[in-house]
Enzyme design. Structure first.
Site, mmCIF file in Angstrom:
data_model
loop_
_atom_site.group_PDB
_atom_site.id
_atom_site.type_symbol
_atom_site.label_atom_id
_atom_site.label_comp_id
_atom_site.label_asym_id
_atom_site.label_seq_id
_atom_site.Cartn_x
_atom_site.Cartn_y
_atom_site.Cartn_z
ATOM 1 N N ASN A 23 -21.113 -37.996 17.797
ATOM 2 C CA ASN A 23 -21.169 -37.450 16.440
ATOM 3 C C ASN A 23 -20.667 -38.542 15.495
ATOM 4 O OD1 ASN A 23 -18.254 -37.213 16.213
ATOM 5 N ND2 ASN A 23 -18.451 -35.480 17.624
ATOM 6 N N ASP A 33 -21.133 -36.307 25.127
ATOM 7 C CA ASP A 33 -20.065 -37.070 24.471
ATOM 8 C C ASP A 33 -18.713 -36.808 25.162
ATOM 9 O OD1 ASP A 33 -18.726 -38.592 22.586
ATOM 10 O OD2 ASP A 33 -19.041 -37.198 20.917
HETATM 11 P P1 ADP Z 1 -26.421 -33.496 20.913
HETATM 12 O O1 ADP Z 1 -25.199 -33.073 20.127
HETATM 13 O O2 ADP Z 1 -26.944 -34.855 20.495
HETATM 14 O O3 ADP Z 1 -27.466 -32.433 20.956
HETATM 15 P P2 ADP Z 1 -25.496 -32.817 23.622
HETATM 16 O O4 ADP Z 1 -24.500 -33.543 24.450
HETATM 17 O O5 ADP Z 1 -25.158 -31.423 23.191
HETATM 18 O O6 ADP Z 1 -25.845 -33.779 22.377
HETATM 19 O O7 ADP Z 1 -26.875 -32.724 24.411
HETATM 20 C C1 ADP Z 1 -27.757 -33.799 24.602
HETATM 21 C C2 ADP Z 1 -28.349 -33.700 26.000
HETATM 22 O O8 ADP Z 1 -27.401 -34.248 26.925
HETATM 23 C C3 ADP Z 1 -28.655 -32.279 26.483
HETATM 24 O O9 ADP Z 1 -29.904 -32.283 27.168
HETATM 25 C C4 ADP Z 1 -27.511 -32.003 27.466
HETATM 26 O O10 ADP Z 1 -27.901 -31.075 28.472
HETATM 27 C C5 ADP Z 1 -27.325 -33.384 28.051
HETATM 28 N N1 ADP Z 1 -26.082 -33.675 28.783
HETATM 29 C C6 ADP Z 1 -24.892 -33.055 28.757
HETATM 30 N N2 ADP Z 1 -24.020 -33.656 29.589
HETATM 31 C C7 ADP Z 1 -24.694 -34.691 30.176
HETATM 32 C C8 ADP Z 1 -24.380 -35.683 31.155
HETATM 33 N N3 ADP Z 1 -23.171 -35.757 31.726
HETATM 34 N N4 ADP Z 1 -25.352 -36.586 31.512
HETATM 35 C C9 ADP Z 1 -26.573 -36.555 30.949
HETATM 36 N N5 ADP Z 1 -26.930 -35.641 30.027
HETATM 37 C C10 ADP Z 1 -26.011 -34.716 29.659
#
Ligand code: ADP
Length: 169
Positions: A23, A33
């Site tokens: 963010n 994140d």
């Molecule tokens: P944003 O706020 O940009 O939408 P998110 O983290 O909520 O970011 O989600 C972005 C993507 O990352 C989603 O598809 C989520 O399922 C995925 N995600 C969450 N944790 C991991 C991880 N450890 N490795 C890879 N992808 C992940």
């Protein structure tokens, strides 16, 4: 170039650089994140504090600390707000700026999560097309899309198939 689409956890990835869907504060959050900050360890937050945030669509790099990856490229994706607020252009800019940073630092392999399609609600099929189209503009890099679930992986595989049919130019 190699372009791979896999299902997995990006914190376990051994690419030279992994991308964080951050963010704008760069001080950690939920989703990928949070997972990256937990896996990298508290020193990451210390370095992020010194960066004084990052604008949506831009990218900033830190060390990888306890990760296998040597570097983390942090990029705040756009929050989906109906699609009439420049969301597509900002998402393209995220991918472009991360890939440009890799080139600038002589990094040849980079892994991306699906930026903006979690908490930020960007429709995954459309996000995947933007990602795939932008990644293919960097044919010298090895790029891996690390999808966290099968639905997401299918979206990127479909986008890649559409690209290979010449539909995404
Ligand atoms: P944003 O706020 O940009 O939408 P998110 O983290 O909520 O970011 O989600 C972005 C993507 O990352 C989603 O598809 C989520 O399922 C995925 N995600 C969450 N944790 C991991 C991880 N450890 N490795 C890879 N992808 C992940």
């Amino acid at each position: 170039m190699s372009f791979k689409i896999i299902t997995g956890d990006i914190t376990k990835c051994d690419a030279t650089a992994i991308v964080n869907a951050a963010n704008t504060s760069l001080l950690g959050g939920g989703g990928v994140d949070g997972a990256i900050h937990r896996a990298a360890g508290p020193e990451l937050l210390g370095e992020c504090r010194m960066l004084h945030g990052c604008k949506t669509g831009q990218a900033k790099m830190t060390k990888g600390y306890n990760l296998k990856a040597k570097y983390i490229i942090h990029t705040p994706g756009p929050v989906w707000n109906g699609g009439e607020h420049g969301e597509r252009e900002m998402l393209e800019s995220c991918y472009k700026n991360c890939l440009e940073l890799a080139v600038k630092h002589d990094i040849h392999d980079i892994a991306f999560p699906s930026i903006s399609t979690g908490i930020y609600r960007f429709p995954v099929d459309e996000a995947a097309k933007i990602a795939v189209r932008t990644i293919h503009r960097y044919p010298k890099l090895d790029v891996t899309m690390v999808c966290f679930d099968e639905r997401t992986r299918k979206a990127y595989e479909d986008a890649e198939a559409a690209f290979n049919r010449g539909e995404l130019q």
